[in-house]
Design a protein around this motif. Structure first.
Motif, PDB file in Angstrom:
ATOM      1  N   ASN A  87       0.809  -1.227   0.000  1.00 38.63           N
ATOM      2  CA  ASN A  87       0.000   0.000   0.000  1.00 38.63           C
ATOM      3  C   ASN A  87       0.840   1.275   0.000  1.00 38.63           C
ATOM      4  OD1 ASN A  87      -2.256  -1.583   0.023  1.00 38.63           O
ATOM      5  ND2 ASN A  87      -2.757  -1.270   2.171  1.00 38.63           N
ATOM      6  N   LEU A  88       1.946   1.272  -0.727  1.00 36.17           N
ATOM      7  CA  LEU A  88       2.747   2.480  -0.879  1.00 36.17           C
ATOM      8  C   LEU A  88       2.120   3.396  -1.945  1.00 36.17           C
ATOM      9  CD1 LEU A  88       6.335   0.918  -0.905  1.00 36.17           C
ATOM     10  CD2 LEU A  88       5.093   1.885   1.048  1.00 36.17           C
ATOM     11  N   TYR A  89       2.401   4.683  -1.849  1.00 35.07           N
ATOM     12  CA  TYR A  89       1.946   5.631  -2.873  1.00 35.07           C
ATOM     13  C   TYR A  89       2.874   5.528  -4.080  1.00 35.07           C
ATOM     14  CZ  TYR A  89      -0.788   7.657   0.930  1.00 35.07           C
ATOM     15  OH  TYR A  89      -1.663   7.856   1.965  1.00 35.07           O
ATOM     16  N   ALA A  90       2.358   4.960  -5.179  1.00 33.60           N
ATOM     17  CA  ALA A  90       3.206   4.674  -6.342  1.00 33.60           C
ATOM     18  C   ALA A  90       3.761   5.938  -6.993  1.00 33.60           C
ATOM     19  CB  ALA A  90       2.407   3.868  -7.372  1.00 33.60           C
ATOM     20  N   HIS A  91       3.041   7.064  -6.838  1.00 39.66           N
ATOM     21  CA  HIS A  91       3.458   8.293  -7.517  1.00 39.66           C
ATOM     22  C   HIS A  91       4.460   9.109  -6.692  1.00 39.66           C
ATOM     23  CE1 HIS A  91       0.354   9.613  -4.765  1.00 39.66           C
ATOM     24  NE2 HIS A  91       0.696  10.880  -4.966  1.00 39.66           N
ATOM     25  N   LEU A  92       4.786   8.633  -5.493  1.00 36.03           N
ATOM     26  CA  LEU A  92       5.728   9.356  -4.636  1.00 36.03           C
ATOM     27  C   LEU A  92       6.997   8.531  -4.432  1.00 36.03           C
ATOM     28  CD1 LEU A  92       3.388  10.644  -1.768  1.00 36.03           C
ATOM     29  CD2 LEU A  92       4.183  11.901  -3.788  1.00 36.03           C
ATOM     30  N   PRO A  93       8.170   9.186  -4.381  1.00 32.79           N
ATOM     31  CA  PRO A  93       9.394   8.454  -4.063  1.00 32.79           C
ATOM     32  C   PRO A  93       9.343   7.942  -2.617  1.00 32.79           C
ATOM     33  CG  PRO A  93       9.839  10.804  -4.167  1.00 32.79           C
ATOM     34  CD  PRO A  93       8.438  10.606  -4.646  1.00 32.79           C
ATOM     35  N   VAL A  94      10.236   7.037  -2.305  1.00 33.68           N
ATOM     36  CA  VAL A  94      10.261   6.398  -0.986  1.00 33.68           C
ATOM     37  C   VAL A  94      10.279   7.425   0.134  1.00 33.68           C
ATOM     38  CG1 VAL A  94      11.733   5.039   0.565  1.00 33.68           C
ATOM     39  CG2 VAL A  94      11.253   4.215  -1.764  1.00 33.68           C
ATOM     40  N   LEU A  95      11.137   8.437   0.006  1.00 32.14           N
ATOM     41  CA  LEU A  95      11.265   9.434   1.075  1.00 32.14           C
ATOM     42  C   LEU A  95       9.934  10.109   1.359  1.00 32.14           C
ATOM     43  CD1 LEU A  95      13.290  10.855   2.982  1.00 32.14           C
ATOM     44  CD2 LEU A  95      13.552  12.613   1.211  1.00 32.14           C
ATOM     45  N   GLU A  96       9.211  10.480   0.317  1.00 32.12           N
ATOM     46  CA  GLU A  96       7.927  11.169   0.517  1.00 32.12           C
ATOM     47  C   GLU A  96       6.855  10.224   1.042  1.00 32.12           C
ATOM     48  OE1 GLU A  96       6.537  14.076  -2.328  1.00 32.12           O
ATOM     49  OE2 GLU A  96       8.526  14.130  -3.242  1.00 32.12           O
ATOM     50  N   PHE A 133      11.304   5.212  -6.734  1.00 29.33           N
ATOM     51  CA  PHE A 133       9.862   5.040  -6.671  1.00 29.33           C
ATOM     52  C   PHE A 133       9.533   3.580  -6.350  1.00 29.33           C
ATOM     53  CE2 PHE A 133      10.176   9.020  -8.887  1.00 29.33           C
ATOM     54  CZ  PHE A 133       9.036   9.722  -8.507  1.00 29.33           C
ATOM     55  N   PRO A 134       8.377   3.324  -5.753  1.00 28.04           N
ATOM     56  CA  PRO A 134       8.033   1.950  -5.365  1.00 28.04           C
ATOM     57  C   PRO A 134       8.173   0.922  -6.484  1.00 28.04           C
ATOM     58  CG  PRO A 134       6.506   3.460  -4.331  1.00 28.04           C
ATOM     59  CD  PRO A 134       7.375   4.284  -5.251  1.00 28.04           C
ATOM     60  N   ASP A 135       7.846   1.302  -7.725  1.00 23.82           N
ATOM     61  CA  ASP A 135       7.937   0.351  -8.839  1.00 23.82           C
ATOM     62  C   ASP A 135       9.369  -0.076  -9.131  1.00 23.82           C
ATOM     63  OD1 ASP A 135       5.234   0.344  -9.148  1.00 23.82           O
ATOM     64  OD2 ASP A 135       5.190   1.659 -10.906  1.00 23.82           O
ATOM     65  N   GLU A 136      10.334   0.652  -8.588  1.00 28.70           N
ATOM     66  CA  GLU A 136      11.747   0.309  -8.803  1.00 28.70           C
ATOM     67  C   GLU A 136      12.281  -0.628  -7.720  1.00 28.70           C
ATOM     68  OE1 GLU A 136      13.996   3.987 -10.538  1.00 28.70           O
ATOM     69  OE2 GLU A 136      12.533   4.761  -9.099  1.00 28.70           O
ATOM     70  N   LEU A 137      11.428  -1.018  -6.780  1.00 27.97           N
ATOM     71  CA  LEU A 137      11.853  -1.849  -5.651  1.00 27.97           C
ATOM     72  C   LEU A 137      11.343  -3.274  -5.797  1.00 27.97           C
ATOM     73  CD1 LEU A 137      10.973   0.588  -2.700  1.00 27.97           C
ATOM     74  CD2 LEU A 137      13.120   0.458  -4.001  1.00 27.97           C
ATOM     75  N   GLY A 139       9.783  -6.791  -3.999  1.00 28.05           N
ATOM     76  CA  GLY A 139       8.708  -6.956  -3.020  1.00 28.05           C
ATOM     77  C   GLY A 139       9.201  -6.836  -1.592  1.00 28.05           C
ATOM     78  N   GLY A 140      10.347  -7.432  -1.310  1.00 26.06           N
ATOM     79  CA  GLY A 140      10.908  -7.347   0.044  1.00 26.06           C
ATOM     80  C   GLY A 140      11.277  -5.927   0.420  1.00 26.06           C
ATOM     81  N   GLN A 141      11.818  -5.174  -0.541  1.00 21.87           N
ATOM     82  CA  GLN A 141      12.168  -3.773  -0.281  1.00 21.87           C
ATOM     83  C   GLN A 141      10.918  -2.933  -0.049  1.00 21.87           C
ATOM     84  OE1 GLN A 141      14.456  -3.154  -3.858  1.00 21.87           O
ATOM     85  NE2 GLN A 141      16.417  -3.406  -2.794  1.00 21.87           N
ATOM     86  N   LYS A 142       9.855  -3.184  -0.826  1.00 20.86           N
ATOM     87  CA  LYS A 142       8.604  -2.449  -0.624  1.00 20.86           C
ATOM     88  C   LYS A 142       8.051  -2.692   0.780  1.00 20.86           C
ATOM     89  CE  LYS A 142       7.083  -2.595  -5.460  1.00 20.86           C
ATOM     90  NZ  LYS A 142       6.099  -3.196  -6.401  1.00 20.86           N
ATOM     91  N   GLN A 143       8.121  -3.925   1.246  1.00 21.95           N
ATOM     92  CA  GLN A 143       7.583  -4.221   2.565  1.00 21.95           C
ATOM     93  C   GLN A 143       8.434  -3.567   3.656  1.00 21.95           C
ATOM     94  OE1 GLN A 143       4.846  -4.567   3.812  1.00 21.95           O
ATOM     95  NE2 GLN A 143       4.297  -6.731   3.640  1.00 21.95           N
ATOM     96  N   ARG A 144       9.728  -3.505   3.452  1.00 19.14           N
ATOM     97  CA  ARG A 144      10.582  -2.820   4.444  1.00 19.14           C
ATOM     98  C   ARG A 144      10.290  -1.317   4.466  1.00 19.14           C
ATOM     99  NH1 ARG A 144      16.536  -4.151   3.277  1.00 19.14           N
ATOM    100  NH2 ARG A 144      15.889  -5.014   1.276  1.00 19.14           N
ATOM    101  N   VAL A 145      10.013  -0.745   3.296  1.00 12.78           N
ATOM    102  CA  VAL A 145       9.605   0.663   3.245  1.00 12.78           C
ATOM    103  C   VAL A 145       8.276   0.850   3.980  1.00 12.78           C
ATOM    104  CG1 VAL A 145       8.834   2.543   1.736  1.00 12.78           C
ATOM    105  CG2 VAL A 145      10.857   1.208   1.128  1.00 12.78           C
TER     106      VAL A 145
END
Length: 360
Positions: A87-96, A133-137, A139-145
């Motif tokens: 459930n990350l915001y796909a249009h925002l970079p990780v920091l945001e 951006f989330p699409d560049e990560l 699955g494991g990285q997305k969950q850690r974010v």
């Protein structure tokens, strides 16, 4: 820290949760395990009112969550939740993704939120991905974010709804490592999980749910080594083993091997050991004469670190291990070479091969 009394949840005529009462203290790590469809995720979603309970009471730090006078949004800020699907915001970079909540909901200044976000990304090992951006990560990285994003809201309680179920098996360990770190730091956590080894090694207590109830609770040692109730015993035995039944020589070998490979991955067995299991199972079946009633049982002991394959086949006494016509059989040599022990017994009209497969 969390007190639940007589909690129930109905969806129409379907009763999902039945009269649940639990207490969770500050710093505890609670793993919730059990078969699918028994209310585990619904219990978690009721704790932060993503689902409104049908009856009962929930108290967070003695504040009644369901009381009409309670400031629910403020109380819910004490709880962060990590879902299966990131459930990350796909249009925002990780920091945001990490700073938007603290800035908009907690009123923090952008610079302060950025500083905290970088600290948290270092904790989960992803500081270098701050501007990705989330699409560049993966699955494991997305969950850690997603975990870092929850922590950015400075919760006192973290709720995890099967945080590794959507991940490739190779990515599971990186997420579990972050959760273990949080447990060592004293974070109060409730984790719905199917990772039994993780639940055993990380939890303060384990809740086993069945039919909408906390059917049994106790320490990991009690639940996994000495469960008292029959359904708990049956579940623990089932997750430790895989059963395959063959009733014809037209059986689907590849589907069976796929199930075995998934079982090995779930228990984090190495590729070498997994390969041994698949090859040995295939060779054991090659040795069979009657395919009308064969049961293969694959089991893994976390305590011993051993994999055992049990093959039961109906029919007259036949021991391929002592069949002189098979002494030079390559498959039989492979079995003996890759097993710690190979035994045969004949019981109740069945030939039983017991093979203990070599580990690392």
């Amino acid at each position: 820290m969390i007190k639940v009394r007589n909690l129930s949840k109905h969806f129409g005529e379907l009763v999902v949760l039945k009269d649940i009462s639990i207490d969770i203290s500050k710093g505890e790590v609670i793993s919730v395990i059990g078969p699918s469809g028994t209310g585990k995720s619904t219990l978690l979603r009721c704790l932060n009112l993503l689902e409104v309970p049908t009856g009962g009471n929930i108290f967070i730090d003695d504040v009644p969550l369901l009381d009409k006078n309670t400031n629910v949004p403020k109380l819910r800020q004490k709880m962060g939740m990590v879902f299966q699907s990131f459930n990350l915001y796909a249009h925002l970079p990780v920091l945001e993704n990490l700073t938007i909540g603290p800035v908009k909901l907690l009123g923090k200044k952008k610079a302060e939120a950025n500083e905290k976000a970088f600290e948290l990304l270092k904790v989960v090992g992803l500081a270098e991905k701050a501007y990705s951006f989330p699409d560049e990560l993966s699955g494991g990285q997305k969950q850690r974010v997603a975990i870092a994003r929850c922590m950015a809201m400075e919760p006192e309680i973290l709720l995890f709804d099967e945080p590794t179920s959507a991940l490739d098996p190779t990515m599971v360990s990186e997420v579990l490592a972050v959760i273990r770190r949080l447990s060592r730091e004293g974070m109060t956590m409730v984790i719905v999980t199917h990772e039994m080894e993780f639940a055993r090694n990380t939890s303060s207590r384990v809740f086993y749910m069945d039919e909408g109830l906390i059917y049994e609770e106790g320490t990991p040692q009690q639940i996994f080594d000495n469960p008292r109730k029959e359904k708990t015993k049956a579940f623990i035995n089932r997750i430790r083993s895989l059963n395959c039944h063959i009733s014809s020589n037209d059986y689907d070998l590849y589907a069976m091997q796929g199930e075995m490979e998934t079982f090995c991955e779930k228990h984090m067995l190495s590729k070498r050991v997994t390969g041994y299991v698949l090859h040995i199972a295939e060779e054991v079946l090659v040795l069979q004469k009657d395919f009308s009633d064969i049961n293969l049982n694959l089991s893994y002991s976390e305590k011993e670190g051993d994999v055992e394959l049990r093959c039961e086949s109906a029919g007259p006494l036949f021991n391929p291990l002592k069949d002189e016509t098979l002494e030079d059989d390559i498959g039989l040599k492979l079995i003996k070479g890759r097993c710690k022990s190979v035994d045969h017994v004949y019981e109740d009209g069945k030939n039983i091969l017991l093979l203990r497969i070599k580990g690392e």
